[in-house]
Write a protein that holds these residues in place. Structure first.
Motif, PDB file in Angstrom:
ATOM      1  N   TYR A 131     123.758 -77.674  48.128  1.00 15.90           N
ATOM      2  CA  TYR A 131     124.528 -77.013  49.216  1.00 15.90           C
ATOM      3  C   TYR A 131     125.412 -76.666  49.345  1.00 15.90           C
ATOM      4  O   TYR A 131     125.855 -75.608  49.664  1.00 15.90           O
ATOM      5  CB  TYR A 131     123.754 -77.665  50.714  1.00 15.90           C
ATOM      6  CG  TYR A 131     121.984 -77.544  50.641  1.00 15.90           C
ATOM      7  CD1 TYR A 131     120.687 -77.898  49.941  1.00 15.90           C
ATOM      8  CD2 TYR A 131     121.387 -75.874  50.828  1.00 15.90           C
ATOM      9  CE1 TYR A 131     119.258 -77.914  49.985  1.00 15.90           C
ATOM     10  CE2 TYR A 131     120.101 -75.864  51.058  1.00 15.90           C
ATOM     11  CZ  TYR A 131     118.854 -76.601  50.672  1.00 15.90           C
ATOM     12  OH  TYR A 131     117.800 -76.502  50.609  1.00 15.90           O
ATOM     13  N   THR A 159     118.728 -69.109  53.505  1.00 15.85           N
ATOM     14  CA  THR A 159     117.472 -69.921  54.797  1.00 15.85           C
ATOM     15  C   THR A 159     116.476 -69.662  55.361  1.00 15.85           C
ATOM     16  O   THR A 159     116.915 -69.169  56.546  1.00 15.85           O
ATOM     17  CB  THR A 159     118.414 -70.595  55.168  1.00 15.85           C
ATOM     18  OG1 THR A 159     119.539 -71.682  54.226  1.00 15.85           O
ATOM     19  CG2 THR A 159     117.629 -71.955  55.545  1.00 15.85           C
ATOM     20  N   GLY A 179     115.462 -71.987  51.066  1.00 12.42           N
ATOM     21  CA  GLY A 179     115.388 -71.007  50.849  1.00 12.42           C
ATOM     22  C   GLY A 179     116.076 -70.091  50.019  1.00 12.42           C
ATOM     23  O   GLY A 179     115.216 -70.668  48.640  1.00 12.42           O
TER      24      GLY A 179
END
Ligand SMILES: Cc1cc2nc3c(=O)[nH]c(=O)nc-3n(C[C@H](O)[C@H](O)[C@H](O)COP(=O)(O)OP(=O)(O)OC[C@H]3O[C@@H](n4cnc5c(N)ncnc54)[C@H](O)[C@@H]3O)c2cc1C
Length: 400
Positions: free
Chosen positions: A101, A118, A169
């Motif tokens: 991330y 996301t 996401g």
């Protein structure tokens, strides 16, 4: 024909001579330069492109080689979208997921565009299945009824339960690949496409790389060859299985019902069928779906999705995605490289520390691309990464 006398000081002189004599018309003058790269990266998929960019940012002279042209559809990184999720079966992945991330945020900042959106994700399976499923920080198990409120676009029967992952996401894979190519070039990566690497040998503390167009030398070699890794790393060949995977995009009369927030990334373990996964319509009107398994792939030229393959997926869309009421509007054939326990091999090869590999697929490697690129840059530059020991090449295939 002019003749002249030359004095050869070292190997690179010999390379320069043979290069001058063997450059194919139109082929990049690989060897005539006689240059020795700091690092050669084989492969310009998500792992090779990420590695080349991270190395070049740190001032490393990188030559990147790929057998196919930019944007080709023969490997594993093509196509419009990919999913990212925090929900993973084994906590051993949690740290790398966190790094993934962060690495997407770093790449998005460098690219000047949000590459990760996301929207949350749902990962379903029969409620009666007592074996451990996906879990992760911030994830929770929900009933089919609650899942229907979270994603009205996904229709799960009462026999299913799901894990809701609020951090899941959509990755704009196509934009990410473009950005990595441009950022790499902007940082001086010497990117050469249409160059087939045929093999390599240790050369003292460095490495010799043989291509169809000649020979290159470097201090370090990173092999990120995706489904072809086994042909360049024989020690891993028996552990890596190239696998044909097909996706279809199914249209919807009301695209909003197959787009976020009505639908996000999802998967359903369908008894007797396998793992169905999908991504919502994103900047378009069609939802993307696929099955997480397929036949062994012989790595010949990629072949289009067949009518039978598309019909099978369309039937699953009709069952689980009632709003995906349109036709198959697009399809893509692709390749996974499956490894034991869906693991990866990332790091130096035993016995040749100057040669590193990133065989990181098993159908879930894209999300880790930028983070693995940064990790390989660390390793090339001699920085320890004990956090990656669980993915050491020597550990691939080892029992749990
Ligand atoms: C349909 C599909 C859906 C997926 N969905 C997801 C998802 O939602 N989320 C996720 O995280 N992951 C997903 N994945 C997995 C992910 O896309 C792959 O793990 C990832 O793209 C692997 O990238 P790579 O760089 O290792 O390989 P590749 O992209 O295949 O790159 C390897 C490159 O090496 C080059 N090469 C190979 N051999 C040579 C040679 N001898 N000489 C020169 N060049 C060579 C090839 O031309 C190729 O460009 C999906 C994969 C598929 C197929």
């Amino acid at each position: 024909m002019r003749a002249s006398v030359h004095v050869y000081n070292d190997e690179s002189d010999v390379d320069a001579l043979t290069g001058a004599l063997t450059v194919r018309r139109g082929a990049p003058a690989l060897i005539s330069s006689g240059a020795r790269a700091d690092t050669i990266v084989v492969g310009a998929g998500i792992h090779g492109a990420s590695t080349a960019w991270h190395l070049a940012q740190r001032g490393v002279n990188v030559v990147q080689l790929d057998r196919f042209p930019d944007g080709h559809g023969q490997g594993s990184s093509h196509g419009h979208l990919r999913m990212i999720r925090r929900a993973y079966p084994n906590p051993i992945w949690d740290d790398l997921v966190d790094r993934a991330y962060l690495a997407w945020a770093e790449l998005s900042a460098a690219a000047g565009a949000p590459l990760l959106t996301t929207v949350g994700g749902l990962y379903a399976r029969p409620a009666a299945d007592g074996t451990p499923g996906l879990r992760g920080p911030g994830c929770e198990t929900v009933t089919a009824e609650r899942a229907a409120r979270i994603f009205p676009g996904l229709s799960l029967g009462a026999e299913f339960a799901a894990v809701y992952d609020p951090a899941a996401g959509v990755l704009d894979a196509a934009a990410a690949m473009r950005s990595l190519r441009e950022l790499g070039l902007a940082h001086g990566v010497d990117r050469r496409t249409g160059v087939l690497v045929e093999g390599w040998e240790p050369d003292g503390e460095g490495v010799v790389v043989r291509t169809a167009d000649g020979v290159l030398r470097a201090d370090r070699l990173v092999i990120a060859a995706g489904p072809w890794t086994g042909s360049l790393v024989p020690a891993l060949a028996g552990l890596l299985t190239p696998t044909r995977i097909v996706n279809v995009h199914v249209g919807a009369s009301d695209p909003a019902r197959v787009s976020a927030p009505a639908l996000g990334p999802f998967s359903v373990e369908v008894p007797g069928v396998g793992l169905l996964y999908g991504l919502p319509a994103f900047g378009g009107a069609a939802v993307k779906i696929g099955l997480d398994h397929g036949p062994v792939d012989d790595l010949g030229p990629q072949t289009p999705v067949t009518a039978d393959e598309a019909a099978r997926l369309l039937a699953l869309a009709r069952r689980f995605l009632p709003a995906a009421d349109g036709d198959v509007v697009d399809s893509v054939a692709c390749r996974y490289t499956m490894a034991p326990r869906n693991r990866f091999a990332v790091g130096a090869l035993p016995g040749t520390p100057q040669v590193l590999v990133a065989a990181a697929c098993s159908g879930h490697g894209f999300k880790f691309g930028p983070a693995i690129g940064a990790a390989l840059a660390d390793l090339v530059l001699g920085k320890e990464r004990a956090d990656l020991d669980f993915l050491a090449p020597a550990a691939l295939g080892a029992p749990e």
